[in-house]
Design a protein around this motif. Structure first.
Motif, PDB file in Angstrom:
ATOM      1  N   CYS A   1       2.033 -13.319  -6.703  1.00 25.37           N
ATOM      2  CA  CYS A   1       2.639 -12.367  -5.767  1.00 25.37           C
ATOM      3  C   CYS A   1       4.100 -12.068  -6.102  1.00 25.37           C
TER       4      CYS A   1
ATOM      5  N   CYS B   1       2.711  -4.947   0.733  1.00 27.60           N
ATOM      6  CA  CYS B   1       1.657  -5.941   0.950  1.00 27.60           C
ATOM      7  C   CYS B   1       1.755  -6.619   2.321  1.00 27.60           C
TER       8      CYS B   1
ATOM      9  N   ARG C   1       0.439  -9.483   3.000  1.00 25.46           N
ATOM     10  CA  ARG C   1      -0.061 -10.818   2.695  1.00 25.46           C
ATOM     11  C   ARG C   1       0.177 -11.781   3.864  1.00 25.46           C
TER      12      ARG C   1
ATOM     13  N   ALA D   1      -4.734 -16.187   2.969  1.00 25.46           N
ATOM     14  CA  ALA D   1      -4.738 -16.677   1.590  1.00 25.46           C
ATOM     15  C   ALA D   1      -5.301 -18.093   1.518  1.00 25.46           C
TER      16      ALA D   1
ATOM     17  N   PRO E   1      -2.570 -15.717  -3.753  1.00 24.62           N
ATOM     18  CA  PRO E   1      -2.647 -14.328  -3.285  1.00 24.62           C
ATOM     19  C   PRO E   1      -3.829 -14.174  -2.345  1.00 24.62           C
ATOM     20  N   SER E   2      -3.778 -13.167  -1.523  1.00 23.59           N
ATOM     21  CA  SER E   2      -4.908 -12.800  -0.675  1.00 23.59           C
ATOM     22  C   SER E   2      -5.504 -11.522  -1.245  1.00 23.59           C
TER      23      SER E   2
ATOM     24  N   ALA F   1      -5.336  -8.622   1.091  1.00 22.42           N
ATOM     25  CA  ALA F   1      -3.987  -8.054   1.159  1.00 22.42           C
ATOM     26  C   ALA F   1      -3.689  -7.236  -0.094  1.00 22.42           C
TER      27      ALA F   1
END
Length: 350
Positions: A293, A302, A304, A309, A319-320, A323
């Protein structure tokens, strides 16, 4: 930097829990399929325990308190808890679905002088709205609640999760909210339930749905481009300046990171806040430590969430992918092009 911004920065640097969200109950009279809560009603803090929690939050330095649910008015003692919070001079936010907000409760909420009352508005008409709540008559009750509060000068926020059933109606929902005297906000990130159950994910909007709503957002924003946080900054306030407490007294970094730091029935809130292991873990994370990220070109766009995550990949720093998908679509819509879906995180995870 303004005086308030400077004070807030100083308090956050010392990990003062400026913002607290207390879910007074998980019970709800709606049956929304995207909801992350299990609608349990067991083990809730008693009235005295809830008031003691409010006192402990005040002692810890909390200034902003959100009272949420479920539907808080399903607790008969909710007015007593809310009045106690007002007496402790918190800046209050109240989350309600609006079903119970008749004239008397609208008067009560107005008398609390809250910063805002937030109500979910799932559609611009009964068919769309009640496809989410699954309760006949809920559209009219919610619409009337928003109008009642706005007419009493209460700052009212209508908020909408962008779902597969309503994403393309969001411009109409925003127009309705404004006609009723409310502000409007939508959120495209649909999370799993607290226990990791996945039924809500079936309601996630498609890529085309996201593109549609983000093109509308871009027109509304008038060319505004968000700024990415510095690499040495915290990704969010979870566990630093924000905390969440469940109906049973469990203390979490936020409503999305449901790893308990302790329970207020067993230890004082202040002690949990200072020494809870998950809180110390969350506080160690910076934007720069977020693996892929940190260098992602879509980062300014984002949404996120560390909790999502963690559910997706088992790590608060991961990371997700959901997202990532939202960020790619949002950035593309604001830049007037089709999304490529090729953020750093997507490339590496693929």
């Amino acid at each position: 930097m303004t005086g308030w911004a400077s004070l807030q920065e100083s308090l956050l640097a010392r990990n003062v829990p400026l913002h607290a969200l207390y879910e007074v109950t998980e019970r709800c009279n709606y049956a929304c399929p995207h909801c992350y809560l299990p609608h349990r009603g067991d083990g809730e803090l008693t009235t005295d325990e809830a008031k003691r929690l409010v006192d402990d939050l005040a002692a810890a330095g909390t200034m902003f308190l959100t009272l949420s649910g479920g539907e808080p008015f399903l607790r008969r003692d909710f007015p007593e808890i809310a009045l106690h919070a007002r007496e402790r001079e918190f800046a209050l936010r109240i989350f309600t679905n609006g079903w119970f907000v008749d004239d008397a409760r609208a008067d009560f909420l107005a008398a609390l002088c809250p910063m805002a009352v937030e109500i979910s508005l799932y559609g611009p008409d009964p068919e769309t709205f009640e496809a989410v709540t699954q309760v006949p008559g809920s559209f009219e009750r919610t619409r009337d609640a928003i109008a009642r509060l706005a007419s009493r000068g209460v700052r009212t926020l209508a908020k909408t999760p962008a779902l597969s059933t309503n994403a393309r109606r969001i411009p109409e929902i925003a127009a309705l909210a404004r006609d009723l005297g409310a502000e409007f906000r939508f959120d495209a990130l649909v999370a799993p339930m607290d226990g990791g159950e996945t039924p809500p994910l079936a309601l996630r909007p498609s890529d085309d749905d996201l593109a549609h709503v983000f093109r509308w957002e871009a027109r509304e924003a008038g060319g505004h481009v968000p700024e990415a946080k510095p690499l040495d900054a915290a990704p969010c306030n979870a566990g630093r300046g924000a905390v969440a407490i469940s109906p049973r007294g469990d203390v979490f970094p936020c409503v999305a990171i449901k790893v308990p730091a302790g329970n207020v029935r067993e230890r004082a809130f202040g002690e949990i806040w200072r020494h809870g292991p998950i809180l110390e873990r969350v506080r160690s994370i910076t934007v720069g430590s977020l693996r892929e990220c940190a260098t992602c070109e879509d980062r300014p766009w984002c949404p996120r969430c560390a909790g999502v995550a963690m559910w997706e990949h088992g790590s608060l720093e991961a990371p997700s992918l959901e997202a990532c998908r939202i960020a790619a679509e949002r950035r593309a819509a604001h830049e007037g092009r089709a999304a490529r879906h090729r953020s750093n995180a997507l490339r590496i995870v693929e």
